[in-house]
Design a protein around this motif. Structure first.
Motif, PDB file in Angstrom:
ATOM      1  N   PHE A 219       0.925  -0.803  -0.165  1.00  0.00           N
ATOM      2  CA  PHE A 219       0.273   0.370   0.073  1.00  0.00           C
ATOM      3  C   PHE A 219       0.638   1.081   0.160  1.00  0.00           C
ATOM      4  O   PHE A 219       0.033   2.549   0.081  1.00  0.00           O
ATOM      5  CB  PHE A 219      -0.741   0.238   0.961  1.00  0.00           C
ATOM      6  CG  PHE A 219      -1.690  -1.564   1.703  1.00  0.00           C
ATOM      7  CD1 PHE A 219      -2.740  -1.068   0.350  1.00  0.00           C
ATOM      8  CD2 PHE A 219      -1.704  -1.982   1.666  1.00  0.00           C
ATOM      9  CE1 PHE A 219      -3.924  -2.802   0.453  1.00  0.00           C
ATOM     10  CE2 PHE A 219      -2.422  -3.376   1.978  1.00  0.00           C
ATOM     11  CZ  PHE A 219      -3.606  -3.279   1.272  1.00  0.00           C
TER      12      PHE A 219
ATOM     13  N   ASP B 150       1.434   3.167  -5.461  1.00  0.00           N
ATOM     14  CA  ASP B 150       0.562   3.220  -5.931  1.00  0.00           C
ATOM     15  C   ASP B 150       0.072   1.857  -7.469  1.00  0.00           C
ATOM     16  O   ASP B 150      -0.755   1.353  -7.400  1.00  0.00           O
ATOM     17  CB  ASP B 150       0.177   4.464  -6.961  1.00  0.00           C
ATOM     18  CG  ASP B 150      -0.588   5.907  -6.384  1.00  0.00           C
ATOM     19  OD1 ASP B 150      -1.094   5.611  -5.272  1.00  0.00           O
ATOM     20  OD2 ASP B 150       0.077   6.437  -7.049  1.00  0.00           O
TER      21      ASP B 150
ATOM     22  N   ASN C 141      -2.915  -2.403  -5.053  1.00  0.00           N
ATOM     23  CA  ASN C 141      -4.316  -2.877  -5.738  1.00  0.00           C
ATOM     24  C   ASN C 141      -4.352  -4.751  -6.012  1.00  0.00           C
ATOM     25  O   ASN C 141      -5.774  -5.020  -6.563  1.00  0.00           O
ATOM     26  CB  ASN C 141      -5.196  -2.193  -6.828  1.00  0.00           C
ATOM     27  CG  ASN C 141      -6.085  -0.958  -6.202  1.00  0.00           C
ATOM     28  OD1 ASN C 141      -5.862  -1.040  -5.163  1.00  0.00           O
ATOM     29  ND2 ASN C 141      -5.788   0.798  -6.785  1.00  0.00           N
TER      30      ASN C 141
ATOM     31  N   GLY D 256      -3.582  -7.473  -4.300  1.00  0.00           N
ATOM     32  CA  GLY D 256      -4.543  -7.882  -3.816  1.00  0.00           C
ATOM     33  C   GLY D 256      -4.250  -9.224  -2.640  1.00  0.00           C
ATOM     34  O   GLY D 256      -2.534  -8.911  -2.918  1.00  0.00           O
TER      35      GLY D 256
END
Length: 341
Positions: free
Chosen positions: A253, A256, A260, A262
């Motif tokens: 995190f 960028d 995402n 996961g």
């Protein structure tokens, strides 16, 4: 026969050369892989990513888990020593773990001996027994990692299948696209593992010659069956690896381009990285970068971004290991050694 005495001094020289080789080889191997991966990179851009694009909040949040992983290891180690009649202080056990990880940055794999030496010096713990429990710990951790690896492979098999289907690629085409340098690095890693196994087997043969040492190691190995609180031992074991994972996963995190991806990607790259550090380089430098970067690309991260991620994350987490080692060294200098009764 007249010249025979001239060859006597060669024996200690060869022994010293062997020690130097074992120290230099991991450093050279790690440096070579890092140079190959980062040659020609824009270092100003990497600095820009760290100062302007990276969210340091998540990196700071990951630090407590990196510290907890080592503390849990110290507490678990103390628990495995109790059945063999050793009772080191919790603080000494934790400081020994901190120092062992830092020592392994200088000489890979020396940490196992370092932490046993710390307990011997400060808490009068038998070195052979302590080393035996280290063997036990490594075996348990290896089994756990293999189990997690098997589960992740089964869960992610469909993901890999979808990736190959959507992109029209296959394993054969990936291998064809693999550069000669990539094959070279993989071959070096394989050779390094074989050399490490060779040195480990030689060390074991030395222990076989010393009956008392072998007896102490065996007592340490079988100590697990006499651990008084198995649920607590199990908790420590799981907590170690959960902490390691969160220490790694939270860094996703920070950027960028990884935020995402996961949990599945984090698990796969974590396992691949954990296996890669088997190659004897300081803190897995080089092999870890190569393995994690390759898997991130598989999950769609741009090559340059994957390089930034592995370099920044590994460097910062290594600095944490150094800081904990320095802290442990200072703390131990203010620790009074137990006196024998």
């Amino acid at each position: 026969m007249y010249f025979a005495h001239l060859f006597v001094p060669l024996k200690p020289i060869m022994k010293i050369s062997s020690i130097i080789l074992k120290i230099l080889m991991p450093l050279v191997l790690g440096a070579a892989i890092l140079y190959w991966m980062y040659r020609g990179e824009n270092w100003q851009q990497i600095y820009h990513v760290m100062t302007d694009e990276m969210d340091w909040t998540w990196m700071l949040l990951s630090f407590p888990f990196g510290i907890l992983a080592q503390m849990f290891r110290g507490w678990r180690w103390r628990q495995t020593l109790e059945p063999v009649g050793e009772s080191p202080r919790s603080s000494t056990s934790i400081h020994a773990i901190f120092l062992s990880y830092a020592a392994s940055l200088l000489i890979p794999r020396v940490g196992e001996f370092t932490r046993c030496g710390v307990l011997k010096r400060y808490d009068n713990v038998s070195f052979p027994k302590a080393l035996g429990t280290v063997v036990t710990e490594r075996a348990i951790d290896s089994l756990l990692v293999m189990g997690i690896t098997a589960c992740v492979l089964l869960l992610e098999m469909s993901t890999f299948g979808m990736f190959f289907k959507k992109t029209g690629t296959s394993m054969e085409s990936i291998l064809h696209q693999f550069s000669w340098a990539g094959y070279f690095v993989a071959a070096i890693c394989a050779i390094a593992i074989l050399i490490l196994l060779h040195f480990l087997l030689r060390k074991l043969s030395i222990y076989d010659k010393v009956k008392a040492t072998l007896s102490g190691i065996w007592q340490g190995v079988i100590s697990l069956k006499d651990v008084r609180n198995i649920p607590l031992f199990t908790f420590y074991t799981l907590a170690i690896w959960v902490s390691y994972f969160l220490h790694y996963y939270l860094t996703f995190f920070c950027f960028d381009f990884t935020a995402n991806l996961g949990l599945d990607c984090a698990l796969v790259t974590f396992i691949v990285g954990s296996i890669a550090v088997i190659v004897p380089t300081p803190n897995g430098a080089g092999p870890w970068h190569f393995a994690v970067k390759t898997m991130l690309i598989l999950y769609g991260v741009a090559d340059v971004h994957a390089l930034y991620f592995v370099l920044i994350v590994h460097t910062i987490q290594t600095m944490l290991v150094v800081f904990l080692g320095i802290y442990a060294w200072v703390a131990l200098n203010f620790t009074k050694a137990k006196t024998t009764l």
